[in-house]
Design a protein around this motif. Structure first.
Motif, PDB file in Angstrom:
ATOM      1  N   GLU A  22      98.988  75.243 -72.894  1.00 21.30           N
ATOM      2  CA  GLU A  22      97.970  74.438 -72.426  1.00 21.30           C
ATOM      3  C   GLU A  22      98.267  73.069 -72.117  1.00 21.30           C
ATOM      4  O   GLU A  22      99.252  72.650 -73.130  1.00 21.30           O
ATOM      5  N   ASP A  23      97.605  72.453 -71.404  1.00 27.45           N
ATOM      6  CA  ASP A  23      98.093  70.854 -71.299  1.00 27.45           C
ATOM      7  C   ASP A  23      97.181  70.094 -72.351  1.00 27.45           C
ATOM      8  O   ASP A  23      96.336  70.750 -72.730  1.00 27.45           O
ATOM      9  N   ALA A  24      97.289  68.876 -72.590  1.00 27.32           N
ATOM     10  CA  ALA A  24      96.811  68.013 -73.426  1.00 27.32           C
ATOM     11  C   ALA A  24      95.179  68.017 -73.278  1.00 27.32           C
ATOM     12  O   ALA A  24      94.541  68.377 -74.335  1.00 27.32           O
ATOM     13  N   THR A  25      94.552  67.975 -71.914  1.00 26.71           N
ATOM     14  CA  THR A  25      93.265  67.979 -71.723  1.00 26.71           C
ATOM     15  C   THR A  25      92.685  69.324 -72.098  1.00 26.71           C
ATOM     16  O   THR A  25      91.690  69.253 -72.858  1.00 26.71           O
ATOM     17  N   GLU A  26      93.201  70.311 -71.905  1.00 27.82           N
ATOM     18  CA  GLU A  26      92.825  71.541 -72.169  1.00 27.82           C
ATOM     19  C   GLU A  26      92.664  71.719 -73.650  1.00 27.82           C
ATOM     20  O   GLU A  26      91.915  72.279 -74.340  1.00 27.82           O
ATOM     21  N   LEU A  47      93.589  63.565 -85.112  1.00 24.98           N
ATOM     22  CA  LEU A  47      93.289  64.521 -84.152  1.00 24.98           C
ATOM     23  C   LEU A  47      94.554  64.510 -82.989  1.00 24.98           C
ATOM     24  O   LEU A  47      95.064  65.758 -82.579  1.00 24.98           O
ATOM     25  N   ALA A  48      95.157  63.277 -82.733  1.00 25.23           N
ATOM     26  CA  ALA A  48      96.333  63.526 -81.914  1.00 25.23           C
ATOM     27  C   ALA A  48      97.477  64.273 -82.468  1.00 25.23           C
ATOM     28  O   ALA A  48      98.096  64.853 -81.541  1.00 25.23           O
ATOM     29  N   THR A  54      99.880  61.886 -78.204  1.00 24.77           N
ATOM     30  CA  THR A  54      99.863  60.372 -78.679  1.00 24.77           C
ATOM     31  C   THR A  54      98.514  59.892 -78.691  1.00 24.77           C
ATOM     32  O   THR A  54      97.698  60.360 -77.926  1.00 24.77           O
ATOM     33  N   GLN A  55      98.204  58.932 -79.558  1.00 27.28           N
ATOM     34  CA  GLN A  55      96.805  58.512 -79.547  1.00 27.28           C
ATOM     35  C   GLN A  55      96.498  57.806 -78.303  1.00 27.28           C
ATOM     36  O   GLN A  55      95.174  58.002 -77.922  1.00 27.28           O
TER      37      GLN A  55
END
Length: 68
Positions: A22-26, A47-48, A54-55
């Motif tokens: 998955e990409d970061a948004t997903e 969380l990051a 990254t934050q």
């Protein structure tokens, strides 16, 4: 004991491989969907790190998805 360890390892590998596809948004949206209250209670750095981003990327994603 071996069955417990094997099951835990399979679950861990499955989770990691699913996250890498998955990409970061997903990844963020899936996490937020599973743990909506937790996503706003833990520090962004934790969380990051959990999501493997990254934050600053996490902040950008949160800002862009806040209307969804």
């Amino acid at each position: 004991m071996n069955k417990i360890i094997s099951k835990a390892l399979v679950e861990k590998v499955s989770k990691i491989s699913m996250m890498m596809a998955e990409d970061a948004t997903e990844r963020y949206l899936n996490f937020f969907g599973r743990f909506p209250k937790l996503a706003n209670r833990i520090p962004l750095s934790y969380l990051a790190s959990y999501l493997g981003i990254t934050q600053s990327s996490l902040s950008r994603i949160r800002r862009s998805t806040s209307g969804k």
